[in-house]
Design an enzyme around this catalytic site. Sequence first.
Site, PDB file in Angstrom:
ATOM      1  N   SER A  90     -27.539   7.882  -6.917  1.00 45.47           N
ATOM      2  CA  SER A  90     -26.532   8.306  -5.934  1.00 45.47           C
ATOM      3  C   SER A  90     -26.934   9.670  -5.403  1.00 45.47           C
ATOM      4  CB  SER A  90     -25.140   8.368  -6.559  1.00 45.47           C
ATOM      5  OG  SER A  90     -25.113   9.344  -7.583  1.00 45.47           O
ATOM      6  N   ASP A 139     -24.873   3.125 -16.877  1.00 45.87           N
ATOM      7  CA  ASP A 139     -25.542   2.408 -17.968  1.00 45.87           C
ATOM      8  C   ASP A 139     -25.869   0.977 -17.548  1.00 45.87           C
ATOM      9  OD1 ASP A 139     -24.982   4.724 -19.518  1.00 45.87           O
ATOM     10  OD2 ASP A 139     -22.978   3.963 -19.910  1.00 45.87           O
TER      11      ASP A 139
END
Length: 319
Positions: free
Chosen positions: A186, A234
Amino acid sequence: MRTAVMECRVLSIQSHVVRGYVGNKSATFPLQVLGFEVDSINSVQFSNHTGYAHWKGQVLTAEELNVLYEGIKLNKVNHYDYILTGYSRDTSFLETVVDIIKELKKANPSLVYVCDPVMGDLGAMYVPENLLPIYKNKVVPLAEILTPNQFEAELLTGRKISTEDDAIKVMDLLHEMGPDTVVLTSTDLPSKRGDQFLVALGSQKIRKPDGTSSSQKICLDIPKVDAVFVGTGDLFAAMLLAWTHHHPNDLKTACEKTVSVMHHVIKRTITYANGVAGPGNKPSPAQLELRMVQSKADIENPAIVLEAKVLQKSLDQKR
């Protein structure tokens, strides 16, 4: 005569929660669904993630990690195809992880280490600062695949990202540190599709037998969802491991499948959470736990909902 199908085995060293999905709980089920054997070492065992009002649990020490690894080694089952690591907040624990990775790479030189260098976000570190030099000097050089967010990539390289060109330079610097595949999960870069989208970027160096290498850089616009999800990073790292395994020299396809899995899981989660919370109510952390089991079919065979754009393909270059 039937030939045996070689299994693909992952050692995942991450946190564990009894209730919900974060760390190993976020990574193990999706990897198993995609056919991987997963051996988990839980760096912490908590009742739930720390975004709840209350949480209890235990933290694994470096010594305890060593004991677990010794047991695996004594039984001569310390052969892995992949290692996956996420959140760690203790220097001695991280140093021990480095030692284990080095040893496992000696046992299997073609082992692939996927590292999510979890250190912070939005300009703030949420692990002790003395972990940064260990990541920089010891962990990242061992990794084949690296999945930092923008802030973590800036920490590791000492360079700010304000433009797409900056991001490309930072990914190239990270390549120089070791990893052949880098995905900035991101960034704060503006999306050409408007402020309802997040920009992610990826870069992959493909080394050829003749000593030349080529690289591909891609960009993805990911729809923003107005809620706080835990365990998505994750899940991202685990899915990138799986899809780069299935598409080893095609980062575009691997990232499209990874991000599409994320999209389906998050969409199902927010729809469920809003339904349970009721109109006008903000969903609780418990209601926002990822709908992982319910997303099994999407994890196995994700409908591609987001297409990556190829930014540049470099010509062959000498290593």
